[in-house]
Design a protein around this motif. Sequence first.
Motif, short mmCIF file in Angstrom:
data_model
loop_
_atom_site.label_atom_id
_atom_site.label_comp_id
_atom_site.label_asym_id
_atom_site.label_seq_id
_atom_site.Cartn_x
_atom_site.Cartn_y
_atom_site.Cartn_z
N ALA A 155 -2.35 14.35 -6.43
CA ALA A 155 -3.30 15.47 -6.37
C ALA A 155 -2.91 16.49 -5.30
O ALA A 155 -3.28 17.66 -5.40
CB ALA A 155 -4.71 14.95 -6.12
N ARG A 156 -2.19 16.05 -4.32
CA ARG A 156 -1.76 16.98 -3.26
C ARG A 156 -0.70 17.95 -3.77
O ARG A 156 -0.48 19.02 -3.18
CB ARG A 156 -1.20 16.19 -2.07
CG ARG A 156 -2.23 15.31 -1.37
CD ARG A 156 -1.64 14.72 -0.09
NE ARG A 156 -2.63 13.89 0.61
CZ ARG A 156 -2.57 12.57 0.72
NH1 ARG A 156 -1.53 11.93 0.19
NH2 ARG A 156 -3.50 11.90 1.35
N HIS A 157 -0.03 17.58 -4.85
CA HIS A 157 1.07 18.40 -5.36
C HIS A 157 0.76 19.09 -6.69
O HIS A 157 1.40 20.09 -7.03
CB HIS A 157 2.32 17.53 -5.56
CG HIS A 157 2.83 16.92 -4.30
ND1 HIS A 157 3.57 17.62 -3.37
CD2 HIS A 157 2.72 15.65 -3.81
CE1 HIS A 157 3.89 16.83 -2.36
NE2 HIS A 157 3.39 15.63 -2.60
N MET A 158 -0.18 18.54 -7.46
CA MET A 158 -0.45 19.09 -8.80
C MET A 158 -1.09 20.46 -8.73
O MET A 158 -1.85 20.77 -7.81
CB MET A 158 -1.37 18.15 -9.58
CG MET A 158 -0.68 16.94 -10.14
SD MET A 158 -1.82 15.97 -11.18
CE MET A 158 -0.69 14.71 -11.77
N THR A 159 -0.79 21.24 -9.74
CA THR A 159 -1.40 22.56 -9.89
C THR A 159 -2.20 22.58 -11.18
O THR A 159 -2.36 21.58 -11.86
CB THR A 159 -0.31 23.65 -9.90
OG1 THR A 159 0.61 23.38 -10.97
CG2 THR A 159 0.46 23.67 -8.59
N ALA A 162 6.36 6.52 -4.23
CA ALA A 162 6.89 6.84 -5.56
C ALA A 162 6.56 8.27 -5.95
O ALA A 162 7.40 8.98 -6.53
CB ALA A 162 6.34 5.86 -6.59
N VAL A 163 5.36 8.70 -5.65
CA VAL A 163 4.98 10.09 -5.94
C VAL A 163 5.82 11.05 -5.12
O VAL A 163 6.35 12.05 -5.64
CB VAL A 163 3.48 10.31 -5.67
CG1 VAL A 163 3.13 11.79 -5.78
CG2 VAL A 163 2.63 9.50 -6.65
N GLU A 164 5.95 10.75 -3.84
CA GLU A 164 6.70 11.66 -2.97
C GLU A 164 8.17 11.73 -3.37
O GLU A 164 8.79 12.80 -3.31
CB GLU A 164 6.56 11.22 -1.51
CG GLU A 164 5.14 11.30 -0.96
CD GLU A 164 4.54 12.69 -1.06
OE1 GLU A 164 5.28 13.69 -0.96
OE2 GLU A 164 3.31 12.79 -1.24
N GLN A 165 8.75 10.61 -3.80
CA GLN A 165 10.15 10.64 -4.25
C GLN A 165 10.28 11.45 -5.53
O GLN A 165 11.26 12.18 -5.72
CB GLN A 165 10.68 9.23 -4.48
CG GLN A 165 12.16 9.22 -4.88
CD GLN A 165 12.74 7.83 -5.01
OE1 GLN A 165 12.15 6.85 -4.55
NE2 GLN A 165 13.90 7.73 -5.63
N THR A 166 9.30 11.34 -6.41
CA THR A 166 9.32 12.13 -7.64
C THR A 166 9.34 13.62 -7.33
O THR A 166 10.15 14.38 -7.87
CB THR A 166 8.09 11.80 -8.52
OG1 THR A 166 8.13 10.41 -8.88
CG2 THR A 166 8.07 12.65 -9.77
N VAL A 167 8.46 14.02 -6.42
CA VAL A 167 8.39 15.44 -6.05
C VAL A 167 9.65 15.88 -5.34
O VAL A 167 10.20 16.97 -5.59
CB VAL A 167 7.14 15.70 -5.17
CG1 VAL A 167 7.13 17.14 -4.66
CG2 VAL A 167 5.87 15.40 -5.96
N PRO A 200 0.79 -1.23 0.00
CA PRO A 200 0.00 0.00 0.00
C PRO A 200 0.82 1.28 0.00
O PRO A 200 0.43 2.27 -0.61
CB PRO A 200 -0.83 -0.11 1.29
CG PRO A 200 -0.88 -1.56 1.59
CD PRO A 200 0.42 -2.14 1.10
N GLU A 201 1.97 1.26 0.68
CA GLU A 201 2.75 2.49 0.80
C GLU A 201 3.58 2.81 -0.44
O GLU A 201 4.07 3.94 -0.59
CB GLU A 201 3.68 2.40 2.02
CG GLU A 201 4.81 1.39 1.89
CD GLU A 201 4.42 -0.05 2.17
OE1 GLU A 201 5.31 -0.93 2.12
OE2 GLU A 201 3.23 -0.30 2.44
N ALA A 202 3.72 1.86 -1.35
CA ALA A 202 4.66 2.04 -2.46
C ALA A 202 4.23 3.12 -3.44
O ALA A 202 5.06 3.89 -3.94
CB ALA A 202 4.86 0.71 -3.20
#
Length: 270
Positions: free
Chosen positions: A151-155, A98-103, A92-94
Amino acid sequence: MSVRTSGPTGELTGELTGEPRTEPTGELTGKVALVTGGSRGIGAAVAARLAAAGATVALTYVHSEKQARAVADEIEAAGGRALVIQADLTHPEAATAAVEQTVRDLGRIDILVNNAGFLTYGPLTEVTIEELDRVLAVDVRSIFLATQAAARHMTDGGRIISIGSCFNGRVPGENFVLQATAKSALVGLTKGLARELGPRGITATIVDPGPIDTDMNPADGDSADFQRGLTALGRYGEATDIAEAVAYLAGPGGRYITGTAIAVDGGYTV
């Protein structure tokens, strides 16, 4: 075990298969894209195509770092930038990680391509709980979680593109219940995302491939003649056909397309 489950679909593209590289277009210059399951097949083709359009691309893999590095090396050889991330999306955490590492490593995320999935078939009565959980974990839960994190990071101008299946619109025979269930879940998810994220200028779409020539579903495989016969064009597509559709949706042409699925299936669902 009669239900046969394989990893993310596909094969490498560009120099790695002898096909010509896509010429850079620059439409996505300054954008950052994350492609899950980007080490081969459709995912590799999408990663290469987005990079050719100017995007910086992060791509995930499960087991084969070598394949993932080969895709990244090809992108960088063409003047692009790529980030390789190991992510087993059955956990579940993967997806979120992956998104957080990208950001964290690339500074932002503008495009999320939910490509990782399993090609699954077998009799309904013989599907095990473990097989059901594994397919739903990757084909549904990981997409939800990756999208939630992105979605938390996209603008404004963000793009969420999920790779679905021609089974969203047609199930041609038996043994595809689990596959059809998992891929059809993307329809409701995408429509909900379109409504929730639309006011923020973020689109959500699906690309539904038909029979695509990959190492998981080769055009010379046992069921290839049957699958070709279900298409209006009478042939398999290539991974690059899906990549072109994704690039269109990720670019300026996709800015007014949301909450819907685009079939790239050779007329499979006609």
